[in-house]
Motif scaffolding. Structure first.
Motif, PDB file in Angstrom:
ATOM      1  N   PRO A 234     -39.979   1.911  46.245  1.00 41.41           N
ATOM      2  CA  PRO A 234     -38.721   1.548  46.924  1.00 41.41           C
ATOM      3  C   PRO A 234     -38.763   0.153  47.540  1.00 41.41           C
ATOM      4  CG  PRO A 234     -39.292   3.813  47.436  1.00 41.41           C
ATOM      5  CD  PRO A 234     -40.466   3.241  46.692  1.00 41.41           C
ATOM      6  N   ARG A 235     -39.955  -0.334  47.881  1.00 35.56           N
ATOM      7  CA  ARG A 235     -40.043  -1.659  48.507  1.00 35.56           C
ATOM      8  C   ARG A 235     -39.487  -2.747  47.596  1.00 35.56           C
ATOM      9  NH1 ARG A 235     -42.375  -4.845  52.348  1.00 35.56           N
ATOM     10  NH2 ARG A 235     -43.065  -6.897  51.638  1.00 35.56           N
ATOM     11  N   GLN A 236     -39.676  -2.589  46.286  1.00 39.36           N
ATOM     12  CA  GLN A 236     -39.196  -3.607  45.361  1.00 39.36           C
ATOM     13  C   GLN A 236     -37.918  -3.164  44.649  1.00 39.36           C
ATOM     14  OE1 GLN A 236     -40.670  -6.196  46.160  1.00 39.36           O
ATOM     15  NE2 GLN A 236     -42.593  -6.594  45.102  1.00 39.36           N
ATOM     16  N   TRP A 237     -37.902  -1.959  44.121  1.00 33.73           N
ATOM     17  CA  TRP A 237     -36.774  -1.532  43.290  1.00 33.73           C
ATOM     18  C   TRP A 237     -35.543  -1.129  44.093  1.00 33.73           C
ATOM     19  CZ3 TRP A 237     -39.265   1.897  38.862  1.00 33.73           C
ATOM     20  CH2 TRP A 237     -40.072   1.072  38.063  1.00 33.73           C
ATOM     21  N   CYS A 238     -35.702  -0.910  45.396  1.00 33.10           N
ATOM     22  CA  CYS A 238     -34.560  -0.485  46.223  1.00 33.10           C
ATOM     23  C   CYS A 238     -34.261  -1.477  47.342  1.00 33.10           C
ATOM     24  CB  CYS A 238     -34.821   0.904  46.813  1.00 33.10           C
ATOM     25  SG  CYS A 238     -35.130   2.183  45.591  1.00 33.10           S
ATOM     26  N   ASP A 239     -34.699  -2.716  47.192  1.00 29.01           N
ATOM     27  CA  ASP A 239     -34.500  -3.722  48.226  1.00 29.01           C
ATOM     28  C   ASP A 239     -33.092  -4.312  48.083  1.00 29.01           C
ATOM     29  OD1 ASP A 239     -34.549  -5.822  50.017  1.00 29.01           O
ATOM     30  OD2 ASP A 239     -36.532  -6.529  49.437  1.00 29.01           O
ATOM     31  N   CYS A 240     -32.202  -3.975  49.015  1.00 29.97           N
ATOM     32  CA  CYS A 240     -30.818  -4.447  48.936  1.00 29.97           C
ATOM     33  C   CYS A 240     -30.714  -5.949  49.164  1.00 29.97           C
ATOM     34  CB  CYS A 240     -29.941  -3.688  49.926  1.00 29.97           C
ATOM     35  SG  CYS A 240     -30.425  -3.891  51.654  1.00 29.97           S
ATOM     36  N   ARG A 241     -31.736  -6.552  49.749  1.00 30.72           N
ATOM     37  CA  ARG A 241     -31.721  -8.005  49.961  1.00 30.72           C
ATOM     38  C   ARG A 241     -32.134  -8.760  48.712  1.00 30.72           C
ATOM     39  NH1 ARG A 241     -35.944  -8.022  54.696  1.00 30.72           N
ATOM     40  NH2 ARG A 241     -36.868  -6.684  53.071  1.00 30.72           N
ATOM     41  N   ARG A 242     -32.790  -8.055  47.779  1.00 26.30           N
ATOM     42  CA  ARG A 242     -33.240  -8.682  46.534  1.00 26.30           C
ATOM     43  C   ARG A 242     -32.835  -7.792  45.345  1.00 26.30           C
ATOM     44  NH1 ARG A 242     -39.452  -9.340  47.010  1.00 26.30           N
ATOM     45  NH2 ARG A 242     -39.225  -7.229  47.870  1.00 26.30           N
ATOM     46  N   PRO A 243     -31.546  -7.614  45.125  1.00 23.52           N
ATOM     47  CA  PRO A 243     -31.093  -6.730  44.038  1.00 23.52           C
ATOM     48  C   PRO A 243     -31.478  -7.230  42.654  1.00 23.52           C
ATOM     49  CG  PRO A 243     -29.250  -7.994  44.919  1.00 23.52           C
ATOM     50  CD  PRO A 243     -30.417  -8.247  45.830  1.00 23.52           C
ATOM     51  N   THR A 244     -31.816  -8.523  42.549  1.00 18.44           N
ATOM     52  CA  THR A 244     -32.190  -9.087  41.255  1.00 18.44           C
ATOM     53  C   THR A 244     -33.397  -8.389  40.661  1.00 18.44           C
ATOM     54  OG1 THR A 244     -31.354 -11.240  41.976  1.00 18.44           O
ATOM     55  CG2 THR A 244     -32.775 -11.232  40.055  1.00 18.44           C
ATOM     56  N   ILE A 245     -34.310  -7.924  41.516  1.00 18.95           N
ATOM     57  CA  ILE A 245     -35.517  -7.261  41.007  1.00 18.95           C
ATOM     58  C   ILE A 245     -35.133  -6.035  40.187  1.00 18.95           C
ATOM     59  CG2 ILE A 245     -37.628  -6.032  41.640  1.00 18.95           C
ATOM     60  CD1 ILE A 245     -37.787  -7.787  44.139  1.00 18.95           C
ATOM     61  N   ARG A 246     -34.296  -5.176  40.737  1.00 20.64           N
ATOM     62  CA  ARG A 246     -33.884  -3.957  40.034  1.00 20.64           C
ATOM     63  C   ARG A 246     -33.060  -4.301  38.797  1.00 20.64           C
ATOM     64  NH1 ARG A 246     -33.447   1.475  41.656  1.00 20.64           N
ATOM     65  NH2 ARG A 246     -32.710   2.693  39.894  1.00 20.64           N
ATOM     66  N   THR A 247     -32.179  -5.277  38.923  1.00 22.27           N
ATOM     67  CA  THR A 247     -31.339  -5.673  37.790  1.00 22.27           C
ATOM     68  C   THR A 247     -32.190  -6.162  36.628  1.00 22.27           C
ATOM     69  OG1 THR A 247     -29.522  -6.274  39.277  1.00 22.27           O
ATOM     70  CG2 THR A 247     -29.479  -7.191  37.047  1.00 22.27           C
ATOM     71  N   GLU A 248     -33.173  -7.014  36.930  1.00 22.79           N
ATOM     72  CA  GLU A 248     -34.050  -7.539  35.875  1.00 22.79           C
ATOM     73  C   GLU A 248     -34.905  -6.436  35.267  1.00 22.79           C
ATOM     74  OE1 GLU A 248     -34.714 -12.176  37.301  1.00 22.79           O
ATOM     75  OE2 GLU A 248     -36.281 -10.690  37.670  1.00 22.79           O
TER      76      GLU A 248
END
Length: 295
Positions: A234-248
């Motif tokens: 969740p730290r990376q894939w659910c970070d609302c401040r960095r949505p690009t991570i999940r999108t990529e």
């Protein structure tokens, strides 16, 4: 150092110090990381843990592997020209191996029969893992792999001319310790693991459809199969401040799944989500290393 069935090469992420968290401190220790890799992939695997040669405060800067990075180690682009990542890995591993070359030479000579007339050199597989900022090196390697020449990982090297009637029982298979060239490294890659990667900018996961298509083409042309594992918390894939991570991440999965049928599923992708029932924190970012499911 042993003759391995595979080399597990782990690119470590940004450096976190002074947390006073025993879990984070333990999983930041390079020796511990190597032990975890061996526990995951087996005792016949040689584990290599690679840190960036430059840190800007806590930020790893893999500029020897990715020339186009800013001062925080964030990529400006991924470009295969010059093959910087694969060339740097081979050089680094070769330099490490030189320190124990005398021991290895004695071991290999002792194992070779006196009547040996020819050898078949077999390249161990390479398992590439990128943790946190280390994922940028994976993206550069994937880009280089997409334009590399397809070659067999078994190289037949005849020491002298043998007549057709020669007894081929005299052939000896010799397994190399490490890849001897960037070509052999790239052709030996069998698994790629993104381990909770993330950036404050774009580029955490490669999203170039041309790169993934070319990798698919390599496999249809005879290259070995390739498995992608995307591990996240969740730290990376659910970070609302960095949505690009999940999108990529989602885009990379989509690209790989689109190409997989063309390769008879020799190109594979799997997602693994860890600590789904916990709120995001720094500890889980390190704990994932110990929890990795690599099967």
């Amino acid at each position: 150092m042993q003759v391995p069935t595979a080399n597990a090469i782990f690119f470590n992420g940004d450096r976190v110090q002074g947390t006073r968290n025993p879990v984070i401190e333990r999983l930041s220790d390079l020796q511990k990381l190597a032990e975890i890799l061996i526990s995951k992939f087996g005792s016949s695997v040689n584990a290599w843990v690679i840190e960036a040669s430059i840190f800007n405060g806590p930020f790893a800067v893999y500029k020897d592997f990715i020339p186009s990075v800013n001062r925080y180690g964030e990529p400006k682009s991924y470009n295969p020209v010059g093959f910087p990542a694969s060339s740097s890995i081979v050089t680094l591993l070769s330099n490490c191996l030189k320190e124990v070359q005398d021991i290895i030479s004695k071991r290999q000579k002792g194992n070779l029969p006196a009547n040996l007339t020819a050898s078949i050199f077999c390249q161990p597989k390479s398992i590439i893992l990128g943790f946190s900022k280390g994922g940028t090196v994976i993206n550069q390697l994937v880009t280089e792999l997409s334009v590399s020449e397809v070659r067999s990982t078994r190289i037949h090297s005849q020491l002298k001319e043998l007549p057709m009637s020669e007894d081929f029982s005299n052939f000896q298979e010799v397994t190399e310790i490490i890849p001897s060239s960037r070509e052999s490294l790239l052709n030996s890659i069998s698994e790629i693991h993104y381990v909770d990667v993330g950036l404050n900018s774009a580029g955490a996961y490669t999203n170039d459809p041309n790169v993934i298509e070319r990798i698919s083409n390599r496999i249809t042309q005879g290259a070995q199969g390739l498995r992608f594992f995307l591990h996240g918390t969740p730290r990376q894939w659910c970070d609302c401040r960095r949505p690009t991570i999940r999108t990529e991440k989602d885009k990379l999965v989509e690209l790989l799944e689109m190409e997989a049928p063309r390769t008879d599923r020799k190109l594979q992708v799997s997602q693994r989500f860890y600590f789904a029932d916990r709120p995001p924190d720094l500890q889980m970012h390190f704990e994932i290393i110990e929890k990795l499911d690599v099967t």
